[in-house]
Write a protein that holds these residues in place. Sequence first.
Motif, mmCIF file in Angstrom:
data_model
loop_
_atom_site.group_PDB
_atom_site.id
_atom_site.type_symbol
_atom_site.label_atom_id
_atom_site.label_comp_id
_atom_site.label_asym_id
_atom_site.label_seq_id
_atom_site.Cartn_x
_atom_site.Cartn_y
_atom_site.Cartn_z
ATOM 1 N N GLN A 131 0.866 -1.254 -0.255
ATOM 2 C CA GLN A 131 0.036 -0.164 -0.025
ATOM 3 C C GLN A 131 0.887 1.251 0.040
ATOM 4 O O GLN A 131 0.509 2.212 -0.524
ATOM 5 N N SER A 132 2.188 1.131 0.286
ATOM 6 C CA SER A 132 3.005 2.397 0.289
ATOM 7 C C SER A 132 3.388 2.779 -0.932
ATOM 8 O O SER A 132 3.456 2.104 -1.886
ATOM 9 N N GLU A 133 3.856 3.981 -0.923
ATOM 10 C CA GLU A 133 4.581 4.742 -2.236
ATOM 11 C C GLU A 133 5.867 4.231 -2.351
ATOM 12 O O GLU A 133 6.384 3.953 -1.307
ATOM 13 N N LEU A 134 6.318 4.143 -3.556
ATOM 14 C CA LEU A 134 7.486 3.676 -3.921
ATOM 15 C C LEU A 134 8.534 4.449 -3.224
ATOM 16 O O LEU A 134 9.571 3.992 -2.709
ATOM 17 N N PHE A 135 8.204 5.742 -3.435
ATOM 18 C CA PHE A 135 9.204 6.951 -2.716
ATOM 19 C C PHE A 135 8.606 7.701 -2.210
ATOM 20 O O PHE A 135 8.035 8.735 -2.995
ATOM 21 N N SER A 136 7.979 7.488 -0.878
ATOM 22 C CA SER A 136 6.995 8.479 -0.359
ATOM 23 C C SER A 136 7.614 9.661 0.558
ATOM 24 O O SER A 136 8.990 9.779 0.660
ATOM 25 N N MET A 137 6.965 10.716 1.087
ATOM 26 C CA MET A 137 7.503 11.708 1.732
ATOM 27 C C MET A 137 8.228 11.262 2.994
ATOM 28 O O MET A 137 9.072 11.808 3.521
ATOM 29 N N ALA A 138 7.225 10.405 3.522
ATOM 30 C CA ALA A 138 7.719 9.667 4.898
ATOM 31 C C ALA A 138 8.908 8.886 4.566
ATOM 32 O O ALA A 138 9.959 9.131 5.416
ATOM 33 N N GLY A 139 9.225 7.961 3.422
ATOM 34 C CA GLY A 139 10.294 7.425 2.951
ATOM 35 C C GLY A 139 11.377 8.458 3.017
ATOM 36 O O GLY A 139 12.626 8.094 3.436
ATOM 37 N N LEU A 140 11.153 9.584 2.431
ATOM 38 C CA LEU A 140 12.084 10.530 1.932
ATOM 39 C C LEU A 140 12.625 11.200 3.313
ATOM 40 O O LEU A 140 13.965 11.337 3.369
ATOM 41 N N TYR A 141 11.714 11.580 4.134
ATOM 42 C CA TYR A 141 12.249 12.086 5.302
ATOM 43 C C TYR A 141 13.151 10.862 6.182
ATOM 44 O O TYR A 141 14.244 11.431 6.856
ATOM 45 N N ARG A 142 12.402 9.923 6.264
ATOM 46 C CA ARG A 142 13.390 8.946 6.796
ATOM 47 C C ARG A 142 14.948 8.655 6.536
ATOM 48 O O ARG A 142 15.863 8.388 7.193
ATOM 49 N N TRP A 143 14.960 8.753 4.973
ATOM 50 C CA TRP A 143 16.276 8.890 4.395
ATOM 51 C C TRP A 143 17.238 10.001 4.780
ATOM 52 O O TRP A 143 18.483 10.058 5.040
ATOM 53 N N ALA A 144 16.441 11.365 4.860
ATOM 54 C CA ALA A 144 17.251 12.538 5.294
ATOM 55 C C ALA A 144 17.524 12.295 6.807
ATOM 56 O O ALA A 144 18.625 13.055 7.206
ATOM 57 N N GLN A 145 16.760 11.921 7.542
ATOM 58 C CA GLN A 145 17.039 11.825 8.896
ATOM 59 C C GLN A 145 18.252 10.868 9.187
ATOM 60 O O GLN A 145 18.993 10.921 10.064
ATOM 61 N N LYS A 146 18.279 9.712 8.357
ATOM 62 C CA LYS A 146 19.344 8.549 8.641
ATOM 63 C C LYS A 146 20.711 9.409 7.985
ATOM 64 O O LYS A 146 21.771 9.315 8.849
ATOM 65 N N GLU A 147 20.655 10.216 7.095
ATOM 66 C CA GLU A 147 21.886 10.955 6.693
ATOM 67 C C GLU A 147 22.086 12.350 7.513
ATOM 68 O O GLU A 147 23.057 12.954 7.202
ATOM 69 N N GLY A 148 21.397 12.881 8.206
ATOM 70 C CA GLY A 148 21.391 13.906 8.853
ATOM 71 C C GLY A 148 21.478 15.357 8.086
ATOM 72 O O GLY A 148 21.975 16.205 8.631
ATOM 73 N N VAL A 149 20.370 15.301 7.155
ATOM 74 C CA VAL A 149 20.245 16.287 6.343
ATOM 75 C C VAL A 149 18.563 16.697 6.268
ATOM 76 O O VAL A 149 18.278 17.137 5.252
ATOM 77 N N GLU A 150 18.124 16.569 7.482
ATOM 78 C CA GLU A 150 16.587 16.977 7.426
ATOM 79 C C GLU A 150 16.566 18.490 7.021
ATOM 80 O O GLU A 150 15.563 18.718 6.460
ATOM 81 N N SER A 151 17.320 19.464 7.591
ATOM 82 C CA SER A 151 16.993 20.850 7.142
ATOM 83 C C SER A 151 17.195 20.917 5.438
ATOM 84 O O SER A 151 16.361 21.814 5.298
ATOM 85 N N SER A 152 17.931 20.318 5.015
ATOM 86 C CA SER A 152 18.133 20.616 3.692
ATOM 87 C C SER A 152 16.869 19.872 2.824
ATOM 88 O O SER A 152 16.290 20.722 2.168
ATOM 89 N N LEU A 153 16.081 19.007 3.523
ATOM 90 C CA LEU A 153 15.096 18.437 2.946
ATOM 91 C C LEU A 153 13.928 19.552 3.081
ATOM 92 O O LEU A 153 13.022 19.791 2.353
ATOM 93 N N PHE A 154 13.940 20.195 4.326
ATOM 94 C CA PHE A 154 12.823 21.001 4.718
ATOM 95 C C PHE A 154 12.955 22.378 3.538
ATOM 96 O O PHE A 154 12.089 22.811 2.948
ATOM 97 N N TRP A 155 14.344 22.466 3.204
ATOM 98 C CA TRP A 155 14.514 23.738 2.428
ATOM 99 C C TRP A 155 13.818 23.303 1.213
ATOM 100 O O TRP A 155 13.094 24.283 0.299
ATOM 101 N N LEU A 156 14.339 22.180 0.621
ATOM 102 C CA LEU A 156 14.052 21.633 -0.716
ATOM 103 C C LEU A 156 12.262 21.465 -0.752
ATOM 104 O O LEU A 156 11.983 21.958 -1.839
#
Length: 786
Positions: A131-156
């Motif tokens: 049921q989940s999206e292949l690359f969802s916003m939640a998944g993208l945030y989890r990646w950003a969280q893992k890489e420590g680039v959440e601020s960059s994602l918010f900006w983007l």
Amino acid sequence: MNEELRQNADGCYGQAEQRAKDYFHSLSQKLTQKDYVPGLIHDIQTWKQDHLHHSLLNRFTRGKSNANSRGYYHYIQWLDYIGKLDQYLDRSISYIFMRDLGKDLNFPDTQHRIQNAVNGLKDYLKQADHQSELFSMAGLYRWAQKEGVESSLFWLIDKLKTVSKQIPKEMDAEEAKRKLIKLIAGVIMHQIEELGNQVSAEERARKLDIAIRLGYSYGLTYPFIDDLLDANILSDQEEERYSDIIRTTLVSGSVPDLGEWKGENKDLMQFVHAELREAFTYIKKHQRLETRTSFFEQAYVFFHSQEVDRDKDLSYAHYSNEELYIPVIIKSSSSRLIVRSVISAPEDEGFDRRTFYYGIYNQLADDFADMFDDMKEGRVTPYTYFLKYHDQRKDLINPFELYWTVIFNLIHNVYDSDPKTCEVILNRAINGLKRFKERMGVQMYNELMNLFTANISKLNKFVQKMVRKAEDVDFFDKLLRDHILTGLKNERIERQEFLDTIENVREQINELLSIAKTNSVMSEPISEAANYSLEGGGKRLRPIITWVMGVHEYGLEKTAIAPLLKSLEYMHNASLIFDDLPSQDDAAIRRGRRTLHEVYNTAIAELTGLFLTQKAVEEQTTLDAFDAKTVLSLIQYSSRITAEMCKGQAMDLGSKGKPLTLEQLNMMSYYKTGMAFEAALIMPAILAHVEEDEMNALKTFAYHAGIAFQIKDDLLDVEGNLIILGKPVGQDEENQNTTFVSILGREGARKAMWEHYCFASDALERIPKNTAFMKHLLDYLINRDH
């Protein structure tokens, strides 16, 4: 413009042009002599052994699953079941390493990196829920969280949201956004490849942060330079002036002022100029001195080659083969060479050489796929020009023949007959033809092949057999491309449906809410005050949620649940009246109007709040379409929630001016906001006798969505606009209230909001209903500006 700078730029283009001419003449000679045909036939004969299957299993499984955007999950699962997922991902990742990263597949280090990428992607795809999206916003945030680039994602996210609003309706918005996302991903991939595995987590995060911003800055040129100049939106005078600005920027290294823009597109061009200036400044700031020159040269060469191509007119019948193909070779290679200069990667002769020779292969494949769209738009490409003038111009080079010439040259002269490279390139070529045939239909496809392969019939015989019978030639990036495009289009449609639903249901609810005055010889201000409160507008989110879930998902009748909708809004307005009282928040403005106690007095406001609370219960007792036991359960639940929300408000009042822990603030937010969302979801579920597991998932969603909603409110209080919000900003700080922002700071509050967004998204996947509305509701809650 400085003449010396112009001459230097033109000199760079001249060098690129000469290199492209040498390459083109070499290809033309091979094409004329047809010496590539026997070699390719041999390659295909060798290749087909792994792609023509005759086993009973393959006859049975052929066509059982399709690589389409809607069924990606089942397709991936099917590939894994029949043991072909590894092979599928290997050729897909190998192709990306060759095309986007310019790698030689024969290098041991490249093979090792490909295998690591395959393993990682395979684990991700196999763990994904259907049921989940292949690359969802939640998944993208989890990646950003893992890489420590959440601020960059918010900006983007903020940037993409702003840009999406500015893309003119004449442009293909979904395709423009897809290109932009692809370019961002490409820059990130290059940066990750440059980083390797030895860099520290802090340095990796810093580099990825820059790469995300560089990717956006570079990717922005596609919708706002390439697509904008191609879309016939600007007048001739506007196009000429805009091109001059871009050319001056690339030649001088400085963005000229826009000045006064004359024309219908003034607002658009002011936004585009400001955004591109910011992007250009960021790229320039992060260029190393030793790569800055290369960046400007490649960018100028790319832009100028596009301009040369863009100026062509399909009605002109006398373009030479060189005029048709040289700009294509230049732009297709320089577009990829720019990426490395954008991230200031060191020069790599092998990458440069492979990328230069590879570019036209990719461009010819794209032009073949898009030939009819290009013809419709009057664009000159090798294919559109050949289609129009092949009967009149016997000297014209057949682009399809050149395409196969390029393939032979890549396999044997650029990649030294490497078997893996041959496998990947032939897979890609056959896959492209299969997709085109499926899209255009057999008759149209055969007509085109008769035209394009008249001089290479022997080779075509082998090619078409592969198109008909070859298997295992599809690619993950094509699946992803289709998925993203379909997702963006569906998202646009669903978002509009979401907004339309909200507006339509809000209007229906507004018509229900008015409370009739009682016949009395005396003035009766309570009903009047109640209606003043109810007429103040508001989002009506809670009854809207109930309406959608009750009617759309549970099949309840609109008229049957009308009392419940009124009940929810009466209860909500009562809570707002109490909340605004001088004894509580002492608010003077609500929804852009004076609060109830300001218009009347405190006593009337208190009585009106109590009156609406009781009216809410009264409405619930009129749910006549449902059995008494069910209605009683609903009233019991509603009473308990009301009592809990009162406790939450008491907690809020008791916390004024006092420091709170994050745990306490989460609990208070749930009591004040989350419970109201929960009630809007659970009450129609009670009427529909929903199973307990689904009830629990709804409660989990409401808990996290409610806290995310409250965090957004706290952020709006420090970042919002008085006119849009309808109430003063900065009230929390003025009143010394503990908020998510005061505890975590703005950045920390955003991270917490997205964390709850992810948990709420996870909960939606446990709900066996169409959750499109709920997904858009969740997006709305955290992206709203009021």
